[in-house]
Design an enzyme around this catalytic site. Structure first.
Site, PDB file in Angstrom:
ATOM      1  N   GLN A  71       0.828  -1.203   0.000  1.00 22.14           N
ATOM      2  CA  GLN A  71       0.000   0.000   0.000  1.00 22.14           C
ATOM      3  C   GLN A  71       0.866   1.259   0.000  1.00 22.14           C
ATOM      4  OE1 GLN A  71      -2.127  -0.728   3.682  1.00 22.14           O
ATOM      5  NE2 GLN A  71      -0.205  -1.437   4.573  1.00 22.14           N
ATOM      6  N   GLU A 122       0.425  -8.264  11.742  1.00 20.89           N
ATOM      7  CA  GLU A 122       0.436  -7.187  10.745  1.00 20.89           C
ATOM      8  C   GLU A 122       1.136  -7.686   9.490  1.00 20.89           C
ATOM      9  OE1 GLU A 122       0.179  -4.222   8.414  1.00 20.89           O
ATOM     10  OE2 GLU A 122      -0.682  -3.856  10.401  1.00 20.89           O
ATOM     11  N   ASP A 174      -0.405 -12.525   7.229  1.00 21.59           N
ATOM     12  CA  ASP A 174      -1.823 -12.300   6.998  1.00 21.59           C
ATOM     13  C   ASP A 174      -2.632 -12.762   8.208  1.00 21.59           C
ATOM     14  OD1 ASP A 174      -4.538 -13.672   5.877  1.00 21.59           O
ATOM     15  OD2 ASP A 174      -4.021 -11.892   4.711  1.00 21.59           O
ATOM     16  N   ASP A 177      -8.645  -5.041  14.248  1.00 22.47           N
ATOM     17  CA  ASP A 177      -8.275  -3.686  13.837  1.00 22.47           C
ATOM     18  C   ASP A 177      -7.949  -3.670  12.346  1.00 22.47           C
ATOM     19  OD1 ASP A 177      -7.843  -1.002  14.129  1.00 22.47           O
ATOM     20  OD2 ASP A 177      -5.862  -1.177  15.041  1.00 22.47           O
ATOM     21  N   THR A 181      -9.547  -3.590   8.213  1.00 21.73           N
ATOM     22  CA  THR A 181     -10.594  -2.886   7.484  1.00 21.73           C
ATOM     23  C   THR A 181     -11.872  -3.718   7.407  1.00 21.73           C
ATOM     24  OG1 THR A 181     -11.169  -1.869   5.360  1.00 21.73           O
ATOM     25  CG2 THR A 181      -9.754  -3.812   5.284  1.00 21.73           C
ATOM     26  N   ASP A 200       0.138   0.479  13.519  1.00 22.56           N
ATOM     27  CA  ASP A 200       0.619   1.738  14.105  1.00 22.56           C
ATOM     28  C   ASP A 200       0.986   1.576  15.573  1.00 22.56           C
ATOM     29  OD1 ASP A 200      -1.848   2.506  15.838  1.00 22.56           O
ATOM     30  OD2 ASP A 200      -2.713   2.187  13.856  1.00 22.56           O
TER      31      ASP A 200
END
Length: 233
Positions: free
Chosen positions: A27, A101, A133, A150, A152, A82
Protein backbone atom coordinates in the site's frame (compact mmCIF):
# COMPACT_ATOMS: atom_id res chain seq x y z
CA UNK A 1 -3.66 15.44 2.02
CA UNK A 2 -7.10 14.03 1.23
CA UNK A 3 -8.71 11.16 3.10
CA UNK A 4 -11.66 9.55 1.38
CA UNK A 5 -14.68 8.45 3.37
CA UNK A 6 -17.00 5.60 2.50
CA UNK A 7 -19.91 7.76 3.57
CA UNK A 8 -20.16 10.22 0.72
CA UNK A 9 -17.58 12.90 1.52
CA UNK A 10 -13.86 13.54 1.74
CA UNK A 11 -11.73 15.37 4.28
CA UNK A 12 -8.70 17.48 3.38
CA UNK A 13 -5.89 17.94 5.90
CA UNK A 14 -3.36 20.76 5.85
CA UNK A 15 0.19 19.42 5.58
CA UNK A 16 2.83 21.17 7.66
CA UNK A 17 5.48 18.67 6.64
CA UNK A 18 5.69 15.30 4.89
CA UNK A 19 7.74 12.98 7.08
CA UNK A 20 7.38 9.86 4.95
CA UNK A 21 5.83 8.96 1.62
CA UNK A 22 6.49 5.56 0.10
CA UNK A 23 4.86 2.69 -1.71
CA UNK A 24 5.28 -0.51 0.29
CA UNK A 25 4.73 -3.99 -1.06
CA UNK A 26 1.08 -3.64 -0.03
CA UNK A 27 0.00 0.00 0.00
CA UNK A 28 0.88 3.67 -0.18
CA UNK A 29 2.15 4.83 3.21
CA UNK A 30 2.25 8.52 4.17
CA UNK A 31 3.02 10.25 7.45
CA UNK A 32 2.55 14.00 7.76
CA UNK A 33 2.48 16.61 10.48
CA UNK A 34 -0.60 18.76 10.98
CA UNK A 35 -0.97 21.80 13.25
CA UNK A 36 -4.09 20.49 14.99
CA UNK A 37 -3.63 16.72 15.03
CA UNK A 38 0.15 16.32 15.17
CA UNK A 39 1.59 13.40 13.24
CA UNK A 40 -0.90 11.52 11.09
CA UNK A 41 -0.59 8.17 9.30
CA UNK A 42 -2.37 7.45 6.01
CA UNK A 43 -2.60 4.17 4.11
CA UNK A 44 -3.67 4.49 0.49
CA UNK A 45 -4.65 8.09 1.32
CA UNK A 46 -7.01 6.91 4.07
CA UNK A 47 -6.33 8.30 7.55
CA UNK A 48 -5.47 5.58 10.07
CA UNK A 49 -4.49 7.41 13.25
CA UNK A 50 -3.43 10.82 14.57
CA UNK A 51 -1.22 11.57 17.55
CA UNK A 52 -3.52 14.06 19.24
CA UNK A 53 -6.67 11.93 19.34
CA UNK A 54 -5.36 8.37 19.04
CA UNK A 55 -6.53 7.71 22.60
CA UNK A 56 -10.18 8.01 21.54
CA UNK A 57 -9.81 5.17 19.05
CA UNK A 58 -7.49 2.97 21.11
CA UNK A 59 -9.56 3.23 24.28
CA UNK A 60 -12.71 2.35 22.35
CA UNK A 61 -11.04 -0.82 21.09
CA UNK A 62 -9.60 -2.04 24.40
CA UNK A 63 -11.72 -0.67 27.26
CA UNK A 64 -14.84 -2.79 26.48
CA UNK A 65 -12.77 -5.95 26.98
CA UNK A 66 -11.65 -4.78 30.41
CA UNK A 67 -15.14 -3.68 31.41
CA UNK A 68 -16.64 -7.00 30.43
CA UNK A 69 -13.84 -9.41 31.31
CA UNK A 70 -11.83 -7.47 33.94
CA UNK A 71 -8.55 -9.01 32.76
CA UNK A 72 -7.13 -11.21 30.04
CA UNK A 73 -3.90 -13.17 29.88
CA UNK A 74 -3.62 -13.65 26.12
CA UNK A 75 -4.86 -11.34 23.39
CA UNK A 76 -4.38 -11.11 19.62
CA UNK A 77 -4.60 -7.86 17.69
CA UNK A 78 -5.41 -8.32 14.01
CA UNK A 79 -3.84 -5.44 12.10
CA UNK A 80 -3.02 -2.35 14.13
CA UNK A 81 0.46 -1.81 12.71
CA UNK A 82 0.62 1.74 14.10
CA UNK A 83 0.96 0.17 17.56
CA UNK A 84 -1.63 2.30 19.31
CA UNK A 85 -4.02 -0.51 20.21
CA UNK A 86 -1.07 -2.68 21.24
CA UNK A 87 0.17 0.06 23.56
CA UNK A 88 -3.26 0.44 25.16
CA UNK A 89 -3.60 -3.34 25.51
CA UNK A 90 -0.25 -3.62 27.29
CA UNK A 91 -1.36 -1.03 29.84
CA UNK A 92 -3.73 -3.69 31.19
CA UNK A 93 -0.88 -6.16 31.76
CA UNK A 94 -1.76 -9.26 29.74
CA UNK A 95 0.68 -12.14 29.93
CA UNK A 96 1.10 -11.98 26.15
CA UNK A 97 -0.19 -9.74 23.38
CA UNK A 98 0.21 -10.81 19.76
CA UNK A 99 0.04 -8.25 16.96
CA UNK A 100 -0.48 -9.67 13.48
CA UNK A 101 0.44 -7.19 10.75
CA UNK A 102 1.06 -8.01 7.10
CA UNK A 103 3.05 -4.87 6.27
CA UNK A 104 6.29 -4.55 8.24
CA UNK A 105 6.86 -1.09 6.74
CA UNK A 106 3.89 0.24 8.73
CA UNK A 107 5.42 -0.99 11.99
CA UNK A 108 8.85 0.42 11.15
CA UNK A 109 7.31 3.77 10.20
CA UNK A 110 5.27 3.92 13.41
CA UNK A 111 8.35 3.21 15.54
CA UNK A 112 10.38 5.91 13.80
CA UNK A 113 7.82 8.63 13.17
CA UNK A 114 4.90 8.06 15.56
CA UNK A 115 6.24 7.24 19.03
CA UNK A 116 3.47 9.43 20.39
CA UNK A 117 1.06 6.70 19.29
CA UNK A 118 2.97 3.45 19.81
CA UNK A 119 5.42 4.43 22.56
CA UNK A 120 7.70 1.46 23.32
CA UNK A 121 4.94 -1.10 22.75
CA UNK A 122 6.75 -2.97 19.99
CA UNK A 123 9.75 -3.52 22.28
CA UNK A 124 7.77 -4.89 25.22
CA UNK A 125 8.72 -8.40 26.31
CA UNK A 126 4.99 -9.11 26.54
CA UNK A 127 4.45 -8.23 22.88
CA UNK A 128 4.91 -10.75 20.08
CA UNK A 129 4.91 -9.29 16.56
CA UNK A 130 3.77 -11.67 13.83
CA UNK A 131 4.41 -10.53 10.26
CA UNK A 132 1.79 -12.11 8.07
CA UNK A 133 -1.82 -12.30 7.00
CA UNK A 134 -4.25 -12.22 9.93
CA UNK A 135 -6.70 -14.57 8.24
CA UNK A 136 -3.97 -17.15 7.70
CA UNK A 137 -2.73 -16.70 11.28
CA UNK A 138 -6.19 -17.62 12.53
CA UNK A 139 -6.09 -20.89 10.58
CA UNK A 140 -3.69 -22.18 13.24
CA UNK A 141 -4.95 -23.49 16.55
CA UNK A 142 -5.25 -20.76 19.20
CA UNK A 143 -6.88 -20.29 22.58
CA UNK A 144 -7.03 -16.54 23.21
CA UNK A 145 -8.92 -14.74 25.95
CA UNK A 146 -9.58 -11.85 23.58
CA UNK A 147 -9.13 -10.86 19.95
CA UNK A 148 -9.15 -7.28 18.70
CA UNK A 149 -10.14 -6.77 15.06
CA UNK A 150 -8.27 -3.69 13.84
CA UNK A 151 -8.53 -4.57 10.16
CA UNK A 152 -10.59 -2.89 7.48
CA UNK A 153 -14.27 -3.70 7.05
CA UNK A 154 -13.77 -2.96 3.35
CA UNK A 155 -11.34 -5.72 2.28
CA UNK A 156 -11.97 -5.27 -1.44
CA UNK A 157 -8.55 -3.67 -1.95
CA UNK A 158 -6.60 -6.41 -0.16
CA UNK A 159 -8.29 -9.64 -1.24
CA UNK A 160 -9.95 -11.23 -4.25
CA UNK A 161 -12.67 -12.62 -1.99
CA UNK A 162 -16.13 -11.10 -1.94
CA UNK A 163 -16.63 -8.87 1.09
CA UNK A 164 -19.30 -11.09 2.63
CA UNK A 165 -17.19 -14.22 2.16
CA UNK A 166 -14.13 -12.55 3.69
CA UNK A 167 -16.02 -11.39 6.78
CA UNK A 168 -17.76 -14.74 7.24
CA UNK A 169 -14.44 -16.53 7.05
CA UNK A 170 -12.54 -14.30 9.44
CA UNK A 171 -15.38 -14.07 11.98
CA UNK A 172 -15.62 -17.86 11.97
CA UNK A 173 -11.88 -18.16 12.54
CA UNK A 174 -11.97 -15.57 15.32
CA UNK A 175 -14.68 -17.58 17.06
CA UNK A 176 -12.64 -20.79 16.80
CA UNK A 177 -9.51 -19.02 18.10
CA UNK A 178 -11.16 -17.85 21.33
CA UNK A 179 -11.55 -19.69 24.61
CA UNK A 180 -15.05 -20.43 25.84
CA UNK A 181 -16.39 -17.09 27.00
CA UNK A 182 -13.63 -15.25 25.13
CA UNK A 183 -14.20 -11.71 23.93
CA UNK A 184 -13.86 -9.90 20.64
CA UNK A 185 -13.64 -6.16 20.04
CA UNK A 186 -13.69 -4.47 16.66
CA UNK A 187 -13.94 -1.22 14.76
CA UNK A 188 -17.04 -1.07 12.57
CA UNK A 189 -16.48 2.01 10.38
CA UNK A 190 -18.45 5.24 10.34
CA UNK A 191 -21.95 5.30 11.77
CA UNK A 192 -23.02 6.74 8.41
CA UNK A 193 -21.67 3.74 6.52
CA UNK A 194 -25.11 2.18 6.64
CA UNK A 195 -24.23 -0.69 4.33
CA UNK A 196 -21.51 -1.85 6.73
CA UNK A 197 -23.63 -1.33 9.84
CA UNK A 198 -26.50 -3.33 8.34
CA UNK A 199 -24.15 -6.09 7.22
CA UNK A 200 -22.49 -6.41 10.64
CA UNK A 201 -25.79 -6.48 12.51
CA UNK A 202 -26.75 -9.38 10.28
CA UNK A 203 -23.43 -11.26 10.48
CA UNK A 204 -22.13 -10.81 14.02
CA UNK A 205 -24.98 -12.63 15.83
CA UNK A 206 -24.15 -15.76 13.84
CA UNK A 207 -20.77 -16.00 15.57
CA UNK A 208 -21.01 -13.99 18.79
CA UNK A 209 -23.47 -13.15 21.56
CA UNK A 210 -24.08 -10.28 23.97
CA UNK A 211 -23.05 -7.80 21.28
CA UNK A 212 -22.65 -4.21 22.46
CA UNK A 213 -22.21 -1.30 20.05
CA UNK A 214 -20.63 1.99 21.02
CA UNK A 215 -20.28 5.18 18.99
CA UNK A 216 -17.29 7.47 19.57
CA UNK A 217 -16.53 10.78 17.88
CA UNK A 218 -12.99 10.75 16.48
CA UNK A 219 -12.03 14.40 15.84
CA UNK A 220 -9.45 13.69 13.13
CA UNK A 221 -11.92 11.43 11.30
CA UNK A 222 -14.49 14.26 11.46
CA UNK A 223 -17.24 11.75 12.18
CA UNK A 224 -18.62 9.26 14.68
CA UNK A 225 -17.04 5.82 14.58
CA UNK A 226 -18.79 2.61 15.62
CA UNK A 227 -17.13 -0.05 17.77
CA UNK A 228 -18.50 -3.43 18.84
CA UNK A 229 -17.63 -5.92 21.56
CA UNK A 230 -19.06 -9.38 22.05
CA UNK A 231 -18.61 -12.80 23.61
CA UNK A 232 -17.92 -15.94 21.62
CA UNK A 233 -20.87 -18.30 21.20
Amino acid sequence: MTSFSGTGFEVKYYIDKVLLSKQTAYQQLDIITNKNFGRMMFLDKDLQISERDAHHYNNAMVTPLIERQNAFSSVAILGGGDGGVLRETLRHKPEKAYLIEIDEEVILAAKEYMPGVCGKAFDSRKASIVLGDANEFLEQKHDFDAIIYDLTMHPESITDMERMDFLKQIFSRIRKSLKSGGMVSMQCCSEFDMETQTLLKKLLPRYFRHIVYKTVFIPSFCENWVFASAEVR
